[in-house]
Design a protein around this motif. Structure first.
Motif, PDB file in Angstrom:
ATOM      1  N   LEU A 194      14.809  -2.134  -9.163  1.00  0.00           N
ATOM      2  CA  LEU A 194      13.441  -1.626  -9.192  1.00  0.00           C
ATOM      3  C   LEU A 194      13.092  -0.986  -7.850  1.00  0.00           C
ATOM      4  CD1 LEU A 194      11.705  -4.693 -10.898  1.00  0.00           C
ATOM      5  CD2 LEU A 194      12.373  -2.549 -12.002  1.00  0.00           C
ATOM      6  N   GLU A 195      12.124  -0.074  -7.876  1.00  0.00           N
ATOM      7  CA  GLU A 195      11.638   0.594  -6.673  1.00  0.00           C
ATOM      8  C   GLU A 195      10.172   0.231  -6.456  1.00  0.00           C
ATOM      9  OE1 GLU A 195      12.262   4.749  -7.315  1.00  0.00           O
ATOM     10  OE2 GLU A 195      14.430   4.638  -6.967  1.00  0.00           O
ATOM     11  N   ALA A 196       9.788   0.082  -5.193  1.00  0.00           N
ATOM     12  CA  ALA A 196       8.458  -0.435  -4.875  1.00  0.00           C
ATOM     13  C   ALA A 196       7.545   0.607  -4.261  1.00  0.00           C
ATOM     14  CB  ALA A 196       8.584  -1.607  -3.908  1.00  0.00           C
ATOM     15  N   ILE A 197       6.253   0.472  -4.591  1.00  0.00           N
ATOM     16  CA  ILE A 197       5.191   1.060  -3.787  1.00  0.00           C
ATOM     17  C   ILE A 197       4.360  -0.111  -3.272  1.00  0.00           C
ATOM     18  CG2 ILE A 197       5.168   3.204  -5.117  1.00  0.00           C
ATOM     19  CD1 ILE A 197       2.551   2.298  -6.410  1.00  0.00           C
ATOM     20  N   ASP A 198       3.814   0.017  -2.086  1.00  0.00           N
ATOM     21  CA  ASP A 198       3.077  -1.069  -1.447  1.00  0.00           C
ATOM     22  C   ASP A 198       1.597  -0.741  -1.347  1.00  0.00           C
ATOM     23  OD1 ASP A 198       5.310  -2.585  -1.114  1.00  0.00           O
ATOM     24  OD2 ASP A 198       5.468  -2.295   1.063  1.00  0.00           O
ATOM     25  N   LEU A 199       0.777  -1.745  -1.553  1.00  0.00           N
ATOM     26  CA  LEU A 199      -0.658  -1.660  -1.308  1.00  0.00           C
ATOM     27  C   LEU A 199      -0.982  -2.629  -0.183  1.00  0.00           C
ATOM     28  CD1 LEU A 199      -3.368  -0.418  -2.320  1.00  0.00           C
ATOM     29  CD2 LEU A 199      -3.596  -2.437  -3.784  1.00  0.00           C
ATOM     30  N   VAL A 200      -1.529  -2.108   0.922  1.00  0.00           N
ATOM     31  CA  VAL A 200      -1.806  -2.925   2.105  1.00  0.00           C
ATOM     32  C   VAL A 200      -3.182  -2.554   2.656  1.00  0.00           C
ATOM     33  CG1 VAL A 200       0.640  -3.145   2.721  1.00  0.00           C
ATOM     34  CG2 VAL A 200      -0.719  -1.258   3.670  1.00  0.00           C
ATOM     35  N   PRO A 201      -3.819  -3.451   3.426  1.00  0.00           N
ATOM     36  CA  PRO A 201      -5.089  -3.099   4.064  1.00  0.00           C
ATOM     37  C   PRO A 201      -4.914  -1.918   5.006  1.00  0.00           C
ATOM     38  CG  PRO A 201      -4.722  -5.477   4.144  1.00  0.00           C
ATOM     39  CD  PRO A 201      -3.435  -4.850   3.683  1.00  0.00           C
ATOM     40  N   GLY A 202      -5.902  -1.040   5.053  1.00  0.00           N
ATOM     41  CA  GLY A 202      -5.870   0.088   5.983  1.00  0.00           C
ATOM     42  C   GLY A 202      -5.898  -0.391   7.418  1.00  0.00           C
ATOM     43  N   GLY A 203      -5.546   0.519   8.332  1.00  0.00           N
ATOM     44  CA  GLY A 203      -5.384   0.150   9.730  1.00  0.00           C
ATOM     45  C   GLY A 203      -6.566  -0.552  10.346  1.00  0.00           C
ATOM     46  N   HIS A 204      -7.792  -0.113  10.045  1.00  0.00           N
ATOM     47  CA  HIS A 204      -8.942  -0.689  10.730  1.00  0.00           C
ATOM     48  C   HIS A 204      -9.370  -2.037  10.166  1.00  0.00           C
ATOM     49  CE1 HIS A 204     -10.991   1.042   7.262  1.00  0.00           C
ATOM     50  NE2 HIS A 204     -12.048   0.332   7.571  1.00  0.00           N
ATOM     51  N   ILE A 205      -8.807  -2.463   9.009  1.00  0.00           N
ATOM     52  CA  ILE A 205      -9.118  -3.795   8.489  1.00  0.00           C
ATOM     53  C   ILE A 205      -7.881  -4.685   8.424  1.00  0.00           C
ATOM     54  CG2 ILE A 205     -11.079  -2.973   7.135  1.00  0.00           C
ATOM     55  CD1 ILE A 205      -9.263  -3.303   4.634  1.00  0.00           C
ATOM     56  N   ALA A 206      -6.740  -4.185   8.907  1.00  0.00           N
ATOM     57  CA  ALA A 206      -5.497  -4.955   8.809  1.00  0.00           C
ATOM     58  C   ALA A 206      -5.614  -6.315   9.480  1.00  0.00           C
ATOM     59  CB  ALA A 206      -4.345  -4.161   9.426  1.00  0.00           C
ATOM     60  N   ALA A 207      -6.330  -6.389  10.591  1.00  0.00           N
ATOM     61  CA  ALA A 207      -6.471  -7.658  11.292  1.00  0.00           C
ATOM     62  C   ALA A 207      -7.273  -8.668  10.490  1.00  0.00           C
ATOM     63  CB  ALA A 207      -7.134  -7.437  12.653  1.00  0.00           C
ATOM     64  N   GLY A 208      -8.055  -8.187   9.512  1.00  0.00           N
ATOM     65  CA  GLY A 208      -8.849  -9.083   8.683  1.00  0.00           C
ATOM     66  C   GLY A 208      -8.217  -9.354   7.339  1.00  0.00           C
ATOM     67  N   GLY A 209      -6.887  -9.201   7.245  1.00  0.00           N
ATOM     68  CA  GLY A 209      -6.188  -9.369   5.977  1.00  0.00           C
ATOM     69  C   GLY A 209      -6.292 -10.756   5.389  1.00  0.00           C
TER      70      GLY A 209
END
Length: 258
Positions: A102-117
Motif C-alpha cells: 500500500l501507498e500512504a498519504i499523511d494528514l498532520v497538523p500544520g506548522g503553526h499548530i504542530a506544537a499543539g498536536g
C-alpha cells in the motif's frame, strides 16, 4: 524501577507527533487536483473544511483549513508517497492486511499548530477530517501513528465519528491494548490524550478479553477526565477499581479494590 515499570519499558514505541496515514492500493493515491475537485463537490458535504493553500501539483501536498485549524495533506500523486508505515496492531479487519503493498498519504497538523498536536481540539479536528476523507476516498487502511495501529477504513470512520458525536472513545484504534506476561494489559498511545498510559491487572481466572473490556471503560473515563495526579476510585456496574499514578513514569496502575 520495579518489575511493572520494566515490563512497560518493553512495549513497542509509538509514533512521533500527531499523524494519521491513509493507505491506498499502488497507483490509486489522489492528486492535488482530485482533492480540490472533491472538496468543491457536494459529495464532501460531511467535511467542514476547505483547501486554504495549494502549491504546484508536483509538490504533492495541500493545506486544509478545518474547524479553524490548518492541516497538511502530504504524499499526493504524482509526488512520492509518504513514508512507509509499520503498525504494531491491526483493528477491524476480517483478516490480517499487513502484507498488502500500500501507498500512504499523511494528514498532520500544520506548522503553526504542530506544537499543539496533543491538545484535544487539534486531535479531534484531525481525526474528524481523516474520518470524512476515508468516507470519500478509496482508502484501504488507516494508520494512527501515536498508537502504532492500523485500522479497517469503515471501522476507523465509524468509531471516530461516533466518538465526536458524544460516544465512547475509540480505544481500540486511537490507542492499542497490549498483553503482558503477568496477565495484565497495557495501553499504548493513550498518553497522547491524557499524558499517561495505563496498565490494568487481570483478576484471577479472568479471560484476556474480559480484562480488555474493562480497560476500554477505564480509558474512556480517563480521556473524558484527563490526567490523574493522585490515586482515586473508579466505580462501575458491580465493580470498584483503584487508579494509582506511578511515581516513576507517566503510567496509571489499575487494580480491583478488595
Amino acid at each position: 524501577m520495579n518489575n511493572r515499570e520494566l515490563l512497560l519499558e518493553e512495549q513497542p514505541p509509538g509514533g512521533r507527533g500527531l499523524r494519521v496515514s491513509l493507505l491506498f492500493a499502488p497507483g490509486s493515491r489522489p492528486t492535488s487536483a482530485m482533492m480540490q475537485q472533491l472538496f468543491a463537490s457536494n459529495e464532501m458535504a460531511g467535511i467542514s473544511g476547505q483547501i486554504s493553500y495549494s502549491p504546484d501539483e508536483s509538490e504533492g501536498w495541500l493545506e486544509i483549513l478545518a474547524s479553524g485549524l490548518t492541516f497538511d495533506l502530504r504524499g499526493l500523486a504524482p509526488a512520492d508517497p509518504a513514508e512507509p508505515c509499520v503498525p504494531g496492531q491491526n483493528y477491524g479487519f476480517a483478516e490480517d492486511a499487513a502484507d498488502k503493498p500500500l501507498e500512504a498519504i499523511d494528514l498532520v497538523p500544520g506548522g503553526h499548530i504542530a506544537a499543539g498536536g496533543g491538545l484535544q481540539p487539534v486531535v479531534r479536528a484531525l481525526a474528524g477530517l481523516a474520518a470524512n476523507l476515508v468516507l470519500n476516498l478509496p482508502v484501504a487502511a488507516v494508520v494512527w501513528h501515536t498508537a502504532g495501529t492500523r485500522m479497517e477504513p469503515r471501522y476507523f470512520a465509524r468509531s471516530v465519528l461516533d466518538w465526536l458525536s458524544g460516544g465512547a472513545f475509540p480505544a481500540l484504534g486511537l490507542t492499542a491494548l497490549l498483553p503482558s506476561s503477568d496477565g495484565s494489559v497495557a495501553s499504548h498511545g493513550l498518553a497522547h490524550f491524557t499524558g499517561q498510559e495505563i496498565q490494568m491487572a487481570g483478576a484471577p481466572g479472568e479471560t484476556h478479553a474480559d480484562t480488555v473490556k474493562l480497560a476500554l471503560r477505564v480509558i474512556d473515563y480517563l480521556v473524558r477526565k484527563g490526567r490523574l495526579t493522585q490515586a482515586q476510585e473508579i466505580s462501575g456496574p458491580g465493580i470498584t477499581l483503584l487508579a494509582e499514578p506511578s511515581q516513576y513514569s507517566n503510567r496509571v496502575w489499575i487494580w480491583r479494590k478488595e
